[in-house]
Write a protein that holds these residues in place. Structure first.
Motif, PDB file in Angstrom:
ATOM      1  N   SER A 229       0.811  -1.226   0.000  1.00  0.00           N
ATOM      2  CA  SER A 229       0.000   0.000   0.000  1.00  0.00           C
ATOM      3  C   SER A 229       0.841   1.271   0.000  1.00  0.00           C
ATOM      4  O   SER A 229       0.340   2.348   0.303  1.00  0.00           O
ATOM      5  CB  SER A 229      -0.928   0.008   1.222  1.00  0.00           C
ATOM      6  N   PHE A 230       2.114   1.141  -0.371  1.00  0.00           N
ATOM      7  CA  PHE A 230       3.038   2.280  -0.365  1.00  0.00           C
ATOM      8  C   PHE A 230       3.834   2.203  -1.661  1.00  0.00           C
ATOM      9  O   PHE A 230       4.450   1.171  -1.963  1.00  0.00           O
ATOM     10  CB  PHE A 230       3.940   2.165   0.870  1.00  0.00           C
ATOM     11  N   PHE A 231       3.821   3.306  -2.456  1.00  0.00           N
ATOM     12  CA  PHE A 231       4.389   3.221  -3.806  1.00  0.00           C
ATOM     13  C   PHE A 231       4.826   4.603  -4.269  1.00  0.00           C
ATOM     14  O   PHE A 231       4.147   5.597  -4.004  1.00  0.00           O
ATOM     15  CB  PHE A 231       3.332   2.669  -4.768  1.00  0.00           C
ATOM     16  N   ARG A 232       5.970   4.644  -4.945  1.00  0.00           N
ATOM     17  CA  ARG A 232       6.420   5.902  -5.549  1.00  0.00           C
ATOM     18  C   ARG A 232       6.011   5.917  -7.023  1.00  0.00           C
ATOM     19  O   ARG A 232       6.383   5.023  -7.790  1.00  0.00           O
ATOM     20  CB  ARG A 232       7.939   6.060  -5.454  1.00  0.00           C
ATOM     21  N   LEU A 233       5.275   6.936  -7.400  1.00  0.00           N
ATOM     22  CA  LEU A 233       4.861   7.099  -8.790  1.00  0.00           C
ATOM     23  C   LEU A 233       6.028   7.575  -9.645  1.00  0.00           C
ATOM     24  O   LEU A 233       6.888   8.335  -9.188  1.00  0.00           O
ATOM     25  CB  LEU A 233       3.718   8.113  -8.879  1.00  0.00           C
ATOM     26  N   SER A 234       6.047   7.162 -10.892  1.00  0.00           N
ATOM     27  CA  SER A 234       7.070   7.619 -11.831  1.00  0.00           C
ATOM     28  C   SER A 234       6.884   9.106 -12.127  1.00  0.00           C
ATOM     29  O   SER A 234       5.760   9.572 -12.359  1.00  0.00           O
ATOM     30  CB  SER A 234       6.977   6.826 -13.129  1.00  0.00           C
ATOM     31  N   SER A 235       7.988   9.839 -12.150  1.00  0.00           N
ATOM     32  CA  SER A 235       7.944  11.253 -12.535  1.00  0.00           C
ATOM     33  C   SER A 235       7.933  11.419 -14.052  1.00  0.00           C
ATOM     34  O   SER A 235       7.921  12.548 -14.554  1.00  0.00           O
ATOM     35  CB  SER A 235       9.132  12.000 -11.931  1.00  0.00           C
TER      36      SER A 235
END
Length: 329
Positions: free
Chosen positions: A69-75
């Motif tokens: 439930s924790f994720f870094r979105l692509s820039s």
């Protein structure tokens, strides 16, 4: 269950477990310029961005299946969005339904997402052009978050920047430039210690002075630090989060070769992380740990399994891990 605190694990931008699901497909400036009709070129950019957003949604659904439930979105979701060639392009309107669909799912599943813009986003440079380009990039991230219906507060991790004029001058330039940034962009920013220019002590100076949450990077600290009293520094990190609506966040990666290698390993050294997790017992109730490893979600699942074998760690799933109080004899 006599727990000390809980934490969850996240990973960065892409899945190595899904095929054909890149959220970072792009178009180069040269390719854009080779299309004689600018409107046609922009429409192609929109098709690429839509594909990126659809792939991002696939990854988010994959995360749900694995209870992540924790994720870094692509820039890189929207290629060339901040380039002068596309000035005036209302990408946030063209992509509105796809951003909303992505955001609705993220909110429905109560996931935490954010961004980490690349090293070209620099807020401590004297150049007005570099500062303006950095602000354009940050505004793009702001628009994407708003399009998803997600609060932009404390969603973008940045490094302090360069130290061409020296560390002291770089810190003071950051303070001066930060004062000129629109308030909504200020509120979006978190600061991370790096492994070349600004150790944790410097970042804490800015975080405490400007009320910016500090994202602690364990690998960067191991490579570059001044004080070996990590617990005292960590307690200061915790205080920078006291007014944030989000849990305290940190980064973990492991050196590829040798103790001080800045390059990231495919996987995480679970023993080093465990040592840190034991060190900070009693300082937090919950912690979000972003894994920066080459093997992305595979690394996260491998680390989850490794932690389950550690003394005093109770693992339910990657989003529900508990450190148990040590029994002292």
């Amino acid at each position: 269950m006599d727990q000390s605190y809980s934490f969850r694990l996240g990973y960065v931008a892409m899945s190595v477990m899904l095929s054909n699901a890149s959220p970072s497909q792009t178009m180069t400036v040269k390719q854009f310029e080779q299309i004689p009709d600018r409107d046609a070129a922009v429409r192609k950019l929109e098709r690429i961005a839509i594909s990126n957003l659809q792939n991002c949604l696939r990854i988010i659904k994959h995360n749900k299946a694995h209870q992540i439930s924790f994720f870094r979105l692509s820039s890189k979701l929207v290629p060339l969005a901040n380039h002068p060639l596309t000035e005036g392009w209302k990408y946030e309107k063209a992509l509105a339904p796809f951003l909303k669909e992505l955001g609705d799912f993220i909110k429905q599943e109560e996931m935490r997402v954010g961004f980490h813009p690349d090293h070209f986003v620099v807020l401590n440079n004297r150049s007005k052009d570099i500062l303006q380009q950095s602000l354009r990039t940050l505004m793009m991230h702001y628009k994407l978050l708003k399009g998803m219906g997600i609060s932009p507060i404390h969603r973008c991790v940045l490094h302090v920047g360069g130290k061409k004029e020296g560390r002291e001058a770089g810190l003071e330039q950051f303070i001066e430039n930060f004062s000129m940034i629109p308030r909504p962009i200020q509120e979006m920013i978190m600061l991370e210690n790096d492994d070349m220019n600004y150790p944790l002590e410097d970042v804490l100076y800015l975080g405490e002075k400007l009320h910016i949450p500090v994202v602690f990077d364990l690998h960067h600290y191991d490579v570059l630090h001044e004080s070996s009293d990590l617990l005292s520094l960590w307690k200061r990190v915790v205080l920078t989060w006291k007014d944030s609506p989000l849990p305290i966040k940190m980064h973990v990666s492991s050196p590829k070769e040798g103790k001080n290698d800045r390059a990231h390993h495919d996987f995480i050294d679970e023993q080093r992380l465990y040592e840190f997790l034991r060190l900070i017992e009693g300082t937090v109730e919950h912690l979000d740990i972003m894994i920066e490893a080459k093997q992305k979600d595979a690394s996260l699942l491998r680390l989850t399994e490794a932690l389950s074998d550690m003394e005093g760690v109770h693992v339910r799933n990657p989003s529900s891990i508990y450190m148990m109080n040590r029994v002292l004899s």
